[in-house]
Scaffold this motif. Sequence first.
Motif, PDB file in Angstrom:
ATOM      1  N   GLU A   1       0.821  -1.138   0.053  1.00 54.84           N
ATOM      2  CA  GLU A   1      -0.100  -0.134   0.009  1.00 54.84           C
ATOM      3  C   GLU A   1       0.863   1.369  -0.166  1.00 54.84           C
ATOM      4  N   PRO A   2       0.754   2.218  -0.873  1.00 50.14           N
ATOM      5  CA  PRO A   2       1.411   3.275  -0.952  1.00 50.14           C
ATOM      6  C   PRO A   2       1.071   4.292   0.100  1.00 50.14           C
ATOM      7  N   PRO A   3       2.252   5.210   0.189  1.00 49.14           N
ATOM      8  CA  PRO A   3       1.806   6.336   1.301  1.00 49.14           C
ATOM      9  C   PRO A   3       0.743   7.423   0.976  1.00 49.14           C
ATOM     10  N   GLU A   4       0.274   8.025   1.841  1.00 47.51           N
ATOM     11  CA  GLU A   4      -0.924   9.078   1.384  1.00 47.51           C
ATOM     12  C   GLU A   4      -0.414  10.154   0.674  1.00 47.51           C
ATOM     13  N   THR A   5       0.914  10.491   0.998  1.00 49.62           N
ATOM     14  CA  THR A   5       1.674  11.649   0.253  1.00 49.62           C
ATOM     15  C   THR A   5       2.248  11.383  -1.120  1.00 49.62           C
ATOM     16  N   ALA A   6       1.922  10.135  -1.493  1.00 50.19           N
ATOM     17  CA  ALA A   6       2.480   9.722  -2.870  1.00 50.19           C
ATOM     18  C   ALA A   6       1.565  10.157  -4.036  1.00 50.19           C
ATOM     19  N   ALA A   7       2.185  10.286  -5.189  1.00 54.39           N
ATOM     20  CA  ALA A   7       1.497  11.049  -6.250  1.00 54.39           C
ATOM     21  C   ALA A   7       0.901   9.754  -7.069  1.00 54.39           C
ATOM     22  N   GLU A   8      -0.349  10.081  -7.697  1.00 55.88           N
ATOM     23  CA  GLU A   8      -1.012   8.932  -8.737  1.00 55.88           C
ATOM     24  C   GLU A   8      -1.342   8.061  -7.771  1.00 55.88           C
ATOM     25  N   VAL A   9      -2.250   8.123  -6.717  1.00 54.30           N
ATOM     26  CA  VAL A   9      -2.482   7.311  -5.879  1.00 54.30           C
ATOM     27  C   VAL A   9      -4.167   7.339  -5.781  1.00 54.30           C
ATOM     28  N   VAL A  10      -4.990   6.551  -5.620  1.00 48.88           N
ATOM     29  CA  VAL A  10      -6.357   6.610  -5.429  1.00 48.88           C
ATOM     30  C   VAL A  10      -6.845   5.806  -4.105  1.00 48.88           C
ATOM     31  N   THR A  11      -7.878   6.059  -3.270  1.00 50.31           N
ATOM     32  CA  THR A  11      -8.385   5.092  -2.184  1.00 50.31           C
ATOM     33  C   THR A  11      -9.700   4.498  -2.689  1.00 50.31           C
ATOM     34  N   VAL A  12      -9.401   3.281  -2.569  1.00 51.95           N
ATOM     35  CA  VAL A  12     -11.048   2.389  -2.941  1.00 51.95           C
ATOM     36  C   VAL A  12     -11.527   1.840  -1.831  1.00 51.95           C
ATOM     37  N   ALA A  13     -12.633   1.699  -1.582  1.00 47.72           N
ATOM     38  CA  ALA A  13     -13.526   1.123  -0.554  1.00 47.72           C
ATOM     39  C   ALA A  13     -14.591   0.198  -1.076  1.00 47.72           C
ATOM     40  N   LEU A  14     -14.603  -0.730  -0.412  1.00 44.90           N
ATOM     41  CA  LEU A  14     -15.497  -2.032  -0.788  1.00 44.90           C
ATOM     42  C   LEU A  14     -16.895  -2.054   0.201  1.00 44.90           C
ATOM     43  N   ARG A  15     -18.005  -1.553  -0.298  1.00 54.49           N
ATOM     44  CA  ARG A  15     -19.265  -1.780   0.419  1.00 54.49           C
ATOM     45  C   ARG A  15     -19.389  -3.213   0.429  1.00 54.49           C
TER      46      ARG A  15
ATOM     47  N   GLY B   1     -21.927  -5.216   5.639  1.00 55.25           N
ATOM     48  CA  GLY B   1     -21.891  -4.086   6.347  1.00 55.25           C
ATOM     49  C   GLY B   1     -20.672  -3.467   6.614  1.00 55.25           C
ATOM     50  N   CYS B   2     -19.613  -4.141   6.454  1.00 52.65           N
ATOM     51  CA  CYS B   2     -18.381  -3.415   6.643  1.00 52.65           C
ATOM     52  C   CYS B   2     -17.623  -2.767   5.325  1.00 52.65           C
ATOM     53  N   VAL B   3     -16.959  -1.717   5.722  1.00 58.03           N
ATOM     54  CA  VAL B   3     -16.434  -1.045   4.583  1.00 58.03           C
ATOM     55  C   VAL B   3     -14.953  -0.979   4.585  1.00 58.03           C
ATOM     56  N   PRO B   4     -14.143  -1.756   4.020  1.00 56.46           N
ATOM     57  CA  PRO B   4     -12.579  -1.821   4.074  1.00 56.46           C
ATOM     58  C   PRO B   4     -12.301  -0.845   2.946  1.00 56.46           C
ATOM     59  N   ARG B   5     -11.273  -0.414   3.450  1.00 56.08           N
ATOM     60  CA  ARG B   5     -10.721   0.926   2.563  1.00 56.08           C
ATOM     61  C   ARG B   5      -9.024   0.323   2.360  1.00 56.08           C
ATOM     62  N   ARG B   6      -8.551   0.865   1.201  1.00 64.89           N
ATOM     63  CA  ARG B   6      -7.226   0.800   0.720  1.00 64.89           C
ATOM     64  C   ARG B   6      -6.567   1.543  -0.337  1.00 64.89           C
ATOM     65  N   ARG B   7      -5.318   1.753  -0.327  1.00 69.22           N
ATOM     66  CA  ARG B   7      -4.690   2.970  -1.351  1.00 69.22           C
ATOM     67  C   ARG B   7      -4.059   2.025  -2.187  1.00 69.22           C
ATOM     68  N   PHE B   8      -4.052   2.419  -3.759  1.00 70.06           N
ATOM     69  CA  PHE B   8      -3.352   1.629  -4.777  1.00 70.06           C
ATOM     70  C   PHE B   8      -3.050   2.866  -5.758  1.00 70.06           C
ATOM     71  N   PHE B   9      -1.975   2.419  -6.313  1.00 65.65           N
ATOM     72  CA  PHE B   9      -1.437   3.293  -7.604  1.00 65.65           C
ATOM     73  C   PHE B   9      -2.403   3.280  -8.786  1.00 65.65           C
ATOM     74  N   LYS B  10      -2.956   4.121  -9.603  1.00 65.44           N
ATOM     75  CA  LYS B  10      -3.497   4.489 -10.610  1.00 65.44           C
ATOM     76  C   LYS B  10      -3.032   3.299 -11.642  1.00 65.44           C
ATOM     77  N   SER B  11      -1.685   2.918 -11.429  1.00 67.46           N
ATOM     78  CA  SER B  11      -1.146   2.183 -12.651  1.00 67.46           C
ATOM     79  C   SER B  11      -1.250   0.764 -12.600  1.00 67.46           C
ATOM     80  N   CYS B  12      -1.868   0.422 -11.236  1.00 67.66           N
ATOM     81  CA  CYS B  12      -1.924  -1.051 -10.808  1.00 67.66           C
ATOM     82  C   CYS B  12      -2.775  -1.809 -11.881  1.00 67.66           C
ATOM     83  N   SER B  13      -2.632  -2.989 -11.989  1.00 66.05           N
ATOM     84  CA  SER B  13      -3.792  -3.847 -12.518  1.00 66.05           C
ATOM     85  C   SER B  13      -4.793  -3.767 -12.251  1.00 66.05           C
ATOM     86  N   SER B  14      -5.926  -3.878 -12.731  1.00 65.04           N
ATOM     87  CA  SER B  14      -7.219  -4.094 -12.434  1.00 65.04           C
ATOM     88  C   SER B  14      -7.848  -5.049 -11.772  1.00 65.04           C
ATOM     89  N   GLN B  15      -6.940  -6.115 -11.741  1.00 64.08           N
ATOM     90  CA  GLN B  15      -6.992  -7.604 -11.145  1.00 64.08           C
ATOM     91  C   GLN B  15      -6.920  -7.550  -9.783  1.00 64.08           C
TER      92      GLN B  15
END
Length: 275
Positions: free
Chosen positions: A188-202, A206-220
């Motif tokens: 998981e990249p740091p919050e201050t890194a560039a080209e980073v998005v936060t994805v949440a799963l509903r 009822g739980c909603v986990p969150r995680r950061r990924f680089f935009k260049s990561c594979s969609s898989q």
Amino acid sequence: MASRWVVGVFLLSSIPILCLELRRGIPDLGIKDLILLCGRIFFLLATLTVVISVTTSWLKSLKRCQVYLKDEEEKNEKRQKLARKKQQDAQGEKVSRYVENVLKPHQEMKLKQLEERFYQMTGETWKLSSGHKLGSNEDVVLENASQMSFETSNREAARRRNLPKAFTRVSPPAKHPPPKKVLDLPEEPPETAAEVVTVALRCPSGCVPRRRFFKSCSSQVLLDWMMKVGYPTSLYSLSTSFPRRPLEVEGSWTLEDIGITVDTVLNVEEKKQSS
């Protein structure tokens, strides 16, 4: 006894009359006066005799009644004692019959059961049999035992002849399960890194986990993350929140290619089972 009472009464009744006459003085008594005095005395005597006889008879009758009542009470008490004794004897006889016919057999049977159980637990059941005297039926017993052993050996031999040939069953080779796919998510990249998005799963739970990924990561990586959370791809799929549409994921596409360029919330939905 009655004459003494009469004489005594006569004397007692004549004394007051004489006293009255003496108080008047001693006049010249004539024949008429003497007859009148004697008549009075005899009348008083007769009256007292009647009173005494009536009183005596009444007292005697009262005494007889008391004696009769006392005798009746004694007779009744004797009858009651006799009746109570008969009842006690009858009850005692019933109790003795109950003890002999019910209690003693029950106690003997219970004692016998306890004894049998004790000998069975200690392995001494031979003590329960009556046995036989030495030298009396030894030949018969030995003959029966030898005959039983001979018959048993014959039956055992016949059973062995009829048994099918033993065969060894060859078990099929064990199928090794296919190796499980090890899910390896990128760091998981740091919050201050560039080209980073936060994805949440509903999730459905009822739980909603969150995680950061680089935009260049594979969609898989999104599917791998969903499986790691606990929702396999064979039963669940991902869809966008607004507009609501299934998320198309391919191994050669990046997150930026499938449209995830900003922080996004994805829905974990159960797939419809085809009949």
